[in-house]
Design a protein around this motif. Structure first.
Motif, PDB file in Angstrom:
ATOM      1  N   ARG A  32      58.035  46.991  67.855  1.00 29.41           N
ATOM      2  CA  ARG A  32      59.339  47.487  67.418  1.00 29.41           C
ATOM      3  C   ARG A  32      60.398  47.327  68.512  1.00 29.41           C
ATOM      4  NH1 ARG A  32      61.457  52.857  67.556  1.00 29.41           N
ATOM      5  NH2 ARG A  32      59.472  53.503  68.447  1.00 29.41           N
ATOM      6  N   LEU A  33      60.030  47.620  69.765  1.00 27.44           N
ATOM      7  CA  LEU A  33      61.010  47.634  70.843  1.00 27.44           C
ATOM      8  C   LEU A  33      61.179  46.283  71.520  1.00 27.44           C
ATOM      9  CD1 LEU A  33      60.165  51.066  72.512  1.00 27.44           C
ATOM     10  CD2 LEU A  33      61.845  50.561  70.726  1.00 27.44           C
ATOM     11  N   PHE A  34      60.116  45.484  71.587  1.00 22.87           N
ATOM     12  CA  PHE A  34      60.199  44.191  72.272  1.00 22.87           C
ATOM     13  C   PHE A  34      61.260  43.274  71.666  1.00 22.87           C
ATOM     14  CE2 PHE A  34      58.680  39.727  72.624  1.00 22.87           C
ATOM     15  CZ  PHE A  34      58.896  39.558  73.979  1.00 22.87           C
ATOM     16  N   PRO A  35      61.299  43.089  70.331  1.00 25.63           N
ATOM     17  CA  PRO A  35      62.341  42.221  69.756  1.00 25.63           C
ATOM     18  C   PRO A  35      63.753  42.733  70.033  1.00 25.63           C
ATOM     19  CG  PRO A  35      60.610  42.644  68.151  1.00 25.63           C
ATOM     20  CD  PRO A  35      60.388  43.588  69.290  1.00 25.63           C
ATOM     21  N   ARG A  36      63.914  44.049  70.090  1.00 29.93           N
ATOM     22  CA  ARG A  36      65.226  44.636  70.343  1.00 29.93           C
ATOM     23  C   ARG A  36      65.701  44.304  71.760  1.00 29.93           C
ATOM     24  NH1 ARG A  36      65.453  50.951  69.363  1.00 29.93           N
ATOM     25  NH2 ARG A  36      64.236  50.291  67.544  1.00 29.93           N
ATOM     26  N   LEU A  37      64.799  44.437  72.728  1.00 31.76           N
ATOM     27  CA  LEU A  37      65.152  44.108  74.108  1.00 31.76           C
ATOM     28  C   LEU A  37      65.412  42.620  74.260  1.00 31.76           C
ATOM     29  CD1 LEU A  37      65.436  44.953  77.095  1.00 31.76           C
ATOM     30  CD2 LEU A  37      62.996  44.482  77.336  1.00 31.76           C
ATOM     31  N   LEU A  38      64.562  41.820  73.618  1.00 33.37           N
ATOM     32  CA  LEU A  38      64.707  40.369  73.690  1.00 33.37           C
ATOM     33  C   LEU A  38      66.067  39.928  73.157  1.00 33.37           C
ATOM     34  CD1 LEU A  38      62.651  38.237  74.678  1.00 33.37           C
ATOM     35  CD2 LEU A  38      62.148  37.756  72.277  1.00 33.37           C
ATOM     36  N   ALA A  39      66.482  40.489  72.043  1.00 35.35           N
ATOM     37  CA  ALA A  39      67.783  40.141  71.462  1.00 35.35           C
ATOM     38  C   ALA A  39      68.921  40.527  72.394  1.00 35.35           C
ATOM     39  CB  ALA A  39      67.944  40.834  70.109  1.00 35.35           C
ATOM     40  N   ALA A  40      68.764  41.653  73.092  1.00 32.27           N
ATOM     41  CA  ALA A  40      69.820  42.122  73.985  1.00 32.27           C
ATOM     42  C   ALA A  40      70.003  41.195  75.178  1.00 32.27           C
ATOM     43  CB  ALA A  40      69.513  43.541  74.460  1.00 32.27           C
ATOM     44  N   VAL A  41      68.899  40.767  75.805  1.00 30.11           N
ATOM     45  CA  VAL A  41      69.032  39.911  76.997  1.00 30.11           C
ATOM     46  C   VAL A  41      69.491  38.508  76.605  1.00 30.11           C
ATOM     47  CG1 VAL A  41      67.358  41.239  78.330  1.00 30.11           C
ATOM     48  CG2 VAL A  41      66.571  39.257  77.032  1.00 30.11           C
ATOM     49  N   ARG A  42      69.125  38.054  75.422  1.00 24.94           N
ATOM     50  CA  ARG A  42      69.580  36.734  74.969  1.00 24.94           C
ATOM     51  C   ARG A  42      71.091  36.681  74.818  1.00 24.94           C
ATOM     52  NH1 ARG A  42      64.991  35.617  70.329  1.00 24.94           N
ATOM     53  NH2 ARG A  42      63.460  34.513  71.649  1.00 24.94           N
ATOM     54  N   GLN A  43      71.694  37.794  74.466  1.00 23.66           N
ATOM     55  CA  GLN A  43      73.148  37.844  74.332  1.00 23.66           C
ATOM     56  C   GLN A  43      73.847  37.571  75.657  1.00 23.66           C
ATOM     57  OE1 GLN A  43      74.234  41.596  72.578  1.00 23.66           O
ATOM     58  NE2 GLN A  43      73.432  41.048  70.558  1.00 23.66           N
ATOM     59  N   HIS A  44      73.131  37.738  76.758  1.00 30.42           N
ATOM     60  CA  HIS A  44      73.688  37.496  78.088  1.00 30.42           C
ATOM     61  C   HIS A  44      73.328  36.097  78.616  1.00 30.42           C
ATOM     62  CE1 HIS A  44      74.993  41.711  78.982  1.00 30.42           C
ATOM     63  NE2 HIS A  44      74.168  41.939  77.984  1.00 30.42           N
ATOM     64  N   GLY A  45      72.726  35.269  77.765  1.00 30.58           N
ATOM     65  CA  GLY A  45      72.403  33.907  78.169  1.00 30.58           C
ATOM     66  C   GLY A  45      71.063  33.758  78.848  1.00 30.58           C
ATOM     67  N   VAL A  46      70.181  34.743  78.743  1.00 32.01           N
ATOM     68  CA  VAL A  46      68.846  34.658  79.323  1.00 32.01           C
ATOM     69  C   VAL A  46      67.949  33.874  78.364  1.00 32.01           C
ATOM     70  CG1 VAL A  46      66.837  35.969  80.108  1.00 32.01           C
ATOM     71  CG2 VAL A  46      69.142  36.838  80.547  1.00 32.01           C
ATOM     72  N   GLU A  47      67.429  32.746  78.842  1.00 30.72           N
ATOM     73  CA  GLU A  47      66.588  31.878  78.008  1.00 30.72           C
ATOM     74  C   GLU A  47      65.110  32.175  78.256  1.00 30.72           C
ATOM     75  OE1 GLU A  47      67.573  27.867  78.919  1.00 30.72           O
ATOM     76  OE2 GLU A  47      69.727  28.143  78.640  1.00 30.72           O
ATOM     77  N   ILE A  48      64.366  32.423  77.180  1.00 33.97           N
ATOM     78  CA  ILE A  48      62.928  32.699  77.288  1.00 33.97           C
ATOM     79  C   ILE A  48      62.186  31.766  76.351  1.00 33.97           C
ATOM     80  CG2 ILE A  48      61.115  34.447  77.100  1.00 33.97           C
ATOM     81  CD1 ILE A  48      63.262  36.574  77.468  1.00 33.97           C
ATOM     82  N   VAL A  49      61.217  31.054  76.896  1.00 32.04           N
ATOM     83  CA  VAL A  49      60.425  30.100  76.121  1.00 32.04           C
ATOM     84  C   VAL A  49      58.957  30.471  76.250  1.00 32.04           C
ATOM     85  CG1 VAL A  49      59.746  27.681  75.859  1.00 32.04           C
ATOM     86  CG2 VAL A  49      62.104  28.256  76.481  1.00 32.04           C
ATOM     87  N   GLN A  50      58.248  30.458  75.142  1.00 32.19           N
ATOM     88  CA  GLN A  50      56.818  30.741  75.144  1.00 32.19           C
ATOM     89  C   GLN A  50      56.024  29.461  74.899  1.00 32.19           C
ATOM     90  OE1 GLN A  50      54.846  32.479  71.672  1.00 32.19           O
ATOM     91  NE2 GLN A  50      54.034  34.106  72.965  1.00 32.19           N
ATOM     92  N   GLU A  51      54.936  29.299  75.650  1.00 32.05           N
ATOM     93  CA  GLU A  51      54.039  28.157  75.460  1.00 32.05           C
ATOM     94  C   GLU A  51      52.612  28.697  75.324  1.00 32.05           C
ATOM     95  OE1 GLU A  51      52.377  24.227  77.881  1.00 32.05           O
ATOM     96  OE2 GLU A  51      54.242  25.195  78.508  1.00 32.05           O
ATOM     97  N   ILE A  52      51.904  28.236  74.306  1.00 30.83           N
ATOM     98  CA  ILE A  52      50.523  28.666  74.070  1.00 30.83           C
ATOM     99  C   ILE A  52      49.616  27.450  74.106  1.00 30.83           C
ATOM    100  CG2 ILE A  52      48.940  29.799  72.468  1.00 30.83           C
ATOM    101  CD1 ILE A  52      51.340  31.320  71.338  1.00 30.83           C
ATOM    102  N   VAL A  53      48.578  27.533  74.913  1.00 28.80           N
ATOM    103  CA  VAL A  53      47.598  26.465  75.010  1.00 28.80           C
ATOM    104  C   VAL A  53      46.228  27.048  74.660  1.00 28.80           C
ATOM    105  CG1 VAL A  53      46.487  24.765  76.491  1.00 28.80           C
ATOM    106  CG2 VAL A  53      48.927  25.292  76.806  1.00 28.80           C
ATOM    107  N   GLU A  54      45.549  26.404  73.723  1.00 24.44           N
ATOM    108  CA  GLU A  54      44.230  26.883  73.315  1.00 24.44           C
ATOM    109  C   GLU A  54      43.230  25.740  73.346  1.00 24.44           C
ATOM    110  OE1 GLU A  54      42.214  29.668  69.820  1.00 24.44           O
ATOM    111  OE2 GLU A  54      44.298  28.984  69.663  1.00 24.44           O
ATOM    112  N   ARG A  55      42.126  25.961  74.043  1.00 28.35           N
ATOM    113  CA  ARG A  55      41.093  24.930  74.138  1.00 28.35           C
ATOM    114  C   ARG A  55      40.095  25.124  73.004  1.00 28.35           C
ATOM    115  NH1 ARG A  55      38.561  24.572  80.008  1.00 28.35           N
ATOM    116  NH2 ARG A  55      37.629  22.768  78.992  1.00 28.35           N
ATOM    117  N   ARG A  56      39.812  24.021  72.307  1.00 25.96           N
ATOM    118  CA  ARG A  56      38.852  24.072  71.204  1.00 25.96           C
ATOM    119  C   ARG A  56      37.909  22.896  71.276  1.00 25.96           C
ATOM    120  NH1 ARG A  56      42.712  25.363  65.930  1.00 25.96           N
ATOM    121  NH2 ARG A  56      43.449  27.417  66.590  1.00 25.96           N
ATOM    122  N   ALA A  57      36.664  23.158  70.993  1.00 32.12           N
ATOM    123  CA  ALA A  57      35.694  22.062  70.941  1.00 32.12           C
ATOM    124  C   ALA A  57      35.897  21.278  69.662  1.00 32.12           C
ATOM    125  CB  ALA A  57      34.266  22.633  70.989  1.00 32.12           C
ATOM    126  N   LEU A  58      35.922  19.960  69.780  1.00 28.38           N
ATOM    127  CA  LEU A  58      36.141  19.086  68.621  1.00 28.38           C
ATOM    128  C   LEU A  58      34.805  18.526  68.127  1.00 28.38           C
ATOM    129  CD1 LEU A  58      39.297  17.173  69.883  1.00 28.38           C
ATOM    130  CD2 LEU A  58      39.190  19.172  68.370  1.00 28.38           C
TER     131      LEU A  58
END
Length: 341
Positions: free
Chosen positions: A315-341
């Protein structure tokens, strides 16, 4: 409280929508109460943002909390903020410590990372506020309190290794780290703070980023005693005064990455902040997080709430994230998952 580099930005942003008073005996902001922050009357205020130097910040926050006033704290001090939990609950106030960029947003993202991964085996935080290119004798330009900067270079760094708390030289563990700015130098600093108590991660550390070559010069100054508190005047004060002159007309950049791994999955958050509307990247990065906390603090229970708990809240994380983005703070998420093929 405090109208230095960060306090000025916070005042400017908040005064456009709120009635704001500033306590700073040196003045420097409009609406300044030119009195010691430990003496200014606190009656009638809804909230205090503490942007004071670390040597008086803890006492100032405690005084406000004892008076029942909510506090968002961006200062950098060695005391344990959880020591204020009892007095805060007793007065009914809410307290968010370490509400800057790091500690601060770094904790928020660490908490989010743990909430997403569940079990985390290793967590690393890399963060630096640097000129966009090396400049001056240290390859660095001052953008925040020089006394707090010296504290970062001298305070033993607490890390966790294989589940055990360890204390290491704050200028050790040097490694080169690739970034969008180029190759940077990283070294241990004592920035985990509340994470050491709140997160069950066996391996954790924070490292500060600088341009290559900076650490060798800082170690020389430190080892020669230029950052010592012993003497009259203390060499640390003289060094802080000299460092305060290292301001160059080169834009600064704040870059941070928070990396965590658990099992076969790795999550990384990258944060980039650049100057905006005449304000430095460090002012924007730190000030925007403190301002963002205003949008969550009134929904917290009385007591101490470290920023990582806000990151864990859906509930609170998206609210904080939206607030800092208004000030030009860029946040990028990267997810890497290893899987056996």
């Amino acid at each position: 409280m405090g109208c230095g580099n960060i306090g000025k930005y916070i005042y400017n942003a908040l005064s456009q929508r709120h009635e704001v008073a500033v306590a700073d005996k040196a003045g420097g902001c409009p609406s300044t109460i030119a009195r010691d922050a430990l003496e200014v009357p606190l009656g009638g205020y809804d909230l205090v943002i503490n942007a004071l130097p670390g040597n008086i910040a803890y006492k100032a926050s405690r005084r406000a909390l004892e008076a029942g006033v909510d506090v968002v704290d961006v200062s950098f001090f060695p005391e344990d903020p959880f020591e204020l939990d009892e007095v805060t609950k007793k007065s009914g106030a809410r307290y968010i410590p370490d509400a800057g960029i790091a500690p601060g947003l770094s904790n928020v993202l660490a908490g989010r990372l743990v909430a997403e991964l569940g079990k985390v085996d290793e967590l690393g935080i890399y963060v630096g506020g640097i000129p966009e290119r090396p400049v001056g004798p240290l390859g660095y330009s001052i953008t925040w309190s020089p006394l707090d900067l010296i504290e970062e270079y001298t305070r033993p760094a607490r890390v966790r290794r294989s589940g055990e708390l360890a204390s290491v030289d704050p200028l050790s563990g040097v490694e080169l780290v690739p970034s969008p700015l180029g190759m940077l130098e990283a070294f241990y600093t004592d920035g985990l703070c509340t994470l050491l108590k709140t997160l069950d991660v066996p391996n954790m550390y924070e490292k500060t980023l600088r341009w290559p070559g900076h650490i060798e010069k800082i170690k020389l100054l430190r080892d020669l005693g230029f950052m010592s508190e012993e003497g009259d005047p203390p060499p640390r004060l003289v060094t802080a005064n000299l460092l305060s002159r290292l301001k160059f007309d080169v834009p600064d950049v704040v870059y941070m990455k928070v990396v965590g791994s658990g099992g076969q999955k790795k999550v990384q958050y990258e944060v980039t902040v650049r100057p905006r509307a005449g304000w430095t990247a460090m002012q924007v990065a730190t000030g925007s997080v403190a301002i963002g906390m205003l949008y969550v603090i009134k929904d917290l229970d009385p007591g101490v709430t470290p920023p990582e708990y806000i990151g864990m809240s859906n509930r609170l994380f998206p609210r904080l994230l939206a607030a800092v983005r208004q000030h030009g703070v860029e946040i990028v998420q990267e997810i890497v998952e290893r899987r056996a093929l």
